[in-house]
Design an enzyme around this catalytic site. Sequence first.
Site, mmCIF file in Angstrom:
data_model
loop_
_atom_site.group_PDB
_atom_site.id
_atom_site.type_symbol
_atom_site.label_atom_id
_atom_site.label_comp_id
_atom_site.label_asym_id
_atom_site.label_seq_id
_atom_site.Cartn_x
_atom_site.Cartn_y
_atom_site.Cartn_z
ATOM 1 N N PRO A 78 2.121 12.325 -1.443
ATOM 2 C CA PRO A 78 1.531 11.502 -0.371
ATOM 3 C C PRO A 78 2.039 10.067 -0.440
ATOM 4 O O PRO A 78 2.035 9.454 -1.502
ATOM 5 C CB PRO A 78 0.031 11.557 -0.680
ATOM 6 C CG PRO A 78 -0.087 12.000 -2.105
ATOM 7 C CD PRO A 78 1.116 12.812 -2.412
ATOM 8 N N SER A 107 -0.540 11.968 3.062
ATOM 9 C CA SER A 107 -1.509 10.936 2.670
ATOM 10 C C SER A 107 -2.564 10.755 3.758
ATOM 11 O O SER A 107 -2.272 10.836 4.956
ATOM 12 C CB SER A 107 -0.775 9.617 2.445
ATOM 13 O OG SER A 107 -1.700 8.558 2.348
ATOM 14 N N LEU A 129 -6.695 13.150 0.101
ATOM 15 C CA LEU A 129 -7.745 12.276 0.645
ATOM 16 C C LEU A 129 -8.155 11.186 -0.341
ATOM 17 O O LEU A 129 -8.332 11.443 -1.532
ATOM 18 C CB LEU A 129 -8.985 13.123 0.973
ATOM 19 C CG LEU A 129 -10.116 12.383 1.701
ATOM 20 C CD1 LEU A 129 -9.700 11.982 3.106
ATOM 21 C CD2 LEU A 129 -11.384 13.238 1.751
ATOM 22 N N ARG A 165 -1.311 -5.528 -6.907
ATOM 23 C CA ARG A 165 0.143 -5.386 -6.741
ATOM 24 C C ARG A 165 0.687 -6.751 -6.362
ATOM 25 O O ARG A 165 0.586 -7.191 -5.209
ATOM 26 C CB ARG A 165 0.448 -4.328 -5.698
ATOM 27 C CG ARG A 165 -0.215 -3.019 -6.088
ATOM 28 C CD ARG A 165 0.160 -1.855 -5.265
ATOM 29 N NE ARG A 165 -0.645 -0.696 -5.654
ATOM 30 C CZ ARG A 165 -0.811 0.384 -4.908
ATOM 31 N NH1 ARG A 165 -0.206 0.470 -3.740
ATOM 32 N NH2 ARG A 165 -1.557 1.378 -5.330
ATOM 33 N N LYS A 211 -4.934 15.089 -8.496
ATOM 34 C CA LYS A 211 -3.716 14.282 -8.735
ATOM 35 C C LYS A 211 -4.100 13.045 -9.542
ATOM 36 O O LYS A 211 -5.034 12.330 -9.176
ATOM 37 C CB LYS A 211 -3.117 13.878 -7.379
ATOM 38 C CG LYS A 211 -1.887 12.987 -7.452
ATOM 39 C CD LYS A 211 -1.248 12.851 -6.071
ATOM 40 C CE LYS A 211 0.000 12.014 -6.061
ATOM 41 N NZ LYS A 211 -0.238 10.575 -5.975
ATOM 42 N N HIS A 235 0.483 7.521 -10.262
ATOM 43 C CA HIS A 235 0.657 6.854 -8.967
ATOM 44 C C HIS A 235 1.980 6.066 -8.924
ATOM 45 O O HIS A 235 2.083 5.018 -8.289
ATOM 46 C CB HIS A 235 -0.524 5.922 -8.706
ATOM 47 C CG HIS A 235 -0.996 5.926 -7.278
ATOM 48 N ND1 HIS A 235 -2.083 6.632 -6.859
ATOM 49 C CD2 HIS A 235 -0.533 5.304 -6.179
ATOM 50 C CE1 HIS A 235 -2.280 6.443 -5.558
ATOM 51 N NE2 HIS A 235 -1.334 5.644 -5.126
HETATM 52 C C1 LIG Z 1 4.805 3.460 -0.918
HETATM 53 C C2 LIG Z 1 3.928 4.403 -1.664
HETATM 54 C C3 LIG Z 1 2.719 4.809 -1.119
HETATM 55 C C4 LIG Z 1 1.891 5.725 -1.806
HETATM 56 N N1 LIG Z 1 0.734 6.161 -1.227
HETATM 57 C C5 LIG Z 1 -0.016 7.119 -1.850
HETATM 58 C C6 LIG Z 1 -1.152 7.675 -1.205
HETATM 59 O O1 LIG Z 1 -1.482 7.339 -0.075
HETATM 60 N N2 LIG Z 1 -1.871 8.589 -1.901
HETATM 61 C C7 LIG Z 1 -1.526 9.012 -3.170
HETATM 62 O O2 LIG Z 1 -2.200 9.861 -3.757
HETATM 63 N N3 LIG Z 1 -0.426 8.512 -3.776
HETATM 64 C C8 LIG Z 1 0.328 7.583 -3.149
HETATM 65 N N4 LIG Z 1 1.466 7.111 -3.753
HETATM 66 C C9 LIG Z 1 1.875 7.671 -5.050
HETATM 67 C C10 LIG Z 1 2.802 8.866 -4.822
HETATM 68 O O3 LIG Z 1 2.115 9.921 -4.199
HETATM 69 C C11 LIG Z 1 3.401 9.372 -6.134
HETATM 70 O O4 LIG Z 1 2.360 9.678 -7.034
HETATM 71 C C12 LIG Z 1 4.342 8.364 -6.779
HETATM 72 O O5 LIG Z 1 5.135 7.736 -5.804
HETATM 73 C C13 LIG Z 1 5.234 9.070 -7.787
HETATM 74 O O6 LIG Z 1 6.063 8.166 -8.465
HETATM 75 P P1 LIG Z 1 7.578 7.868 -8.008
HETATM 76 O O7 LIG Z 1 7.494 6.969 -6.821
HETATM 77 O O8 LIG Z 1 8.164 7.187 -9.203
HETATM 78 O O9 LIG Z 1 8.224 9.180 -7.662
HETATM 79 C C14 LIG Z 1 2.292 6.206 -3.084
HETATM 80 C C15 LIG Z 1 3.519 5.811 -3.614
HETATM 81 C C16 LIG Z 1 4.336 4.926 -2.921
HETATM 82 C C17 LIG Z 1 5.666 4.543 -3.520
#
Ligand SMILES: Cc1cc2nc3c(=O)[nH]c(=O)nc-3n(C[C@H](O)[C@H](O)[C@H](O)COP(=O)(O)O)c2cc1C
Length: 357
Positions: A78, A107, A129, A165, A211, A235
């Site tokens: 997501p 997401s 969610l 952040r 997650k 995350h």
């Molecule tokens: C721009 C961005 C937005 C994200 N938004 C969500 C989200 O809405 N919900 C969620 O569970 N994780 C979110 N994540 C985390 C990702 O789902 C994922 O766990 C993470 O990007 C994995 O690490 P990586 O970017 O090194 O592959 C987000 C990550 C990024 C980079």
Amino acid sequence: MAQFLTLHEMIKQAQQNLDQGAWDYLIGGSDSESTVRRNRAGVDSWVFKPRILNDVSVVDIATTLLDVPLRMPVVLPPIGSVQEFEEGGGASVAAAANEFGVLQILSSVCTPRFDVLAKMVPGPRIYQLYLLGDEAWMDDIIAQCIACGYTGFCLTADTQTYSRRERDILKRYVPLSGRQAGSGDFIAQAKMTWDTVAHIKEKFDIPLIVKGVGVADDARRCIDAGVDVVYVSNHGGRQLDHARACIDALPEVVAAVDGRAPVVVDGGFMRGADVVKALCLGATAVGLGRFEALAMAAGGKDALLAALSILEHEIKTTMALAGVCSLSQLSPELVYRAEPLASPSLFSAFPLLDEGY
Ligand SMILES: Cc1cc2nc3c(=O)[nH]c(=O)nc-3n(C[C@H](O)[C@H](O)[C@H](O)COP(=O)(O)O)c2cc1C
């Protein structure tokens, strides 16, 4: 969009297309961003011990997750505000996932909304969610999600409060998702407990993914609660700072789960070789979040399709060169830990960026 042949080109194109605010939101982490670097340090610390003289003329990487056939063991995690990177947002990702044959986890803080998207692009698809309301609010969304035909429901448990952040704060930048009504309200999210998981399992007949699992004990609790997929994640280093690398958490989670559920992992995976390392350590599938976001920024659905094709090529090449031709032959025997060669960073899988390519 000029078709790119390497992931280096994809990243360069993404950076060219985004303004500084969106770029920093995409690549950034929390506080000192050490978890972002640690994720990558973890991936860079595993190296292959290849086997030779096995027939690798056909490398088969097709698999399934929650009975959904996957062309390769990859999920698209997501990404909130993904429409900030390309206007189609979650629909562009959905179209690419559907056409290529991998699973998208949509997401809850991106557009289009899950119910609208369900009418636009056929699934299978998982919905993630964040709780922005009470239990009745959550139950209503899960019921809608089932009615719309979603294959699974994903609860993100590593975001019980929103992190700091500083790339965003320094610029006074608020991503689109943060401008949605109710998005700043983390009270329900903060109140989530294992009872929330038990409630969902008791009340709804939809596979549940948790997650954000990071230790064996929580993985065991997931299994005891009947969770259908255990998802190791921090995350992408955007939540708890100074957390350990996801790939370092993976072996103990895999051991605790002990084959009772699939284990998905994300965090720092950018290339085919990275994916193969996680599969060797017992992951069923690997999520690539920033990879997905960067591809979207580079050119939406078509760029994501191109990036997935390169990733597939890299996975197959890595496996063939490591002397294996099927996912069942991947094991911890094929990898060992060594010092990373360079100081790890988000883009350490792409050294040619430093040379101006
Ligand atoms: C721009 C961005 C937005 C994200 N938004 C969500 C989200 O809405 N919900 C969620 O569970 N994780 C979110 N994540 C985390 C990702 O789902 C994922 O766990 C993470 O990007 C994995 O690490 P990586 O970017 O090194 O592959 C987000 C990550 C990024 C980079």
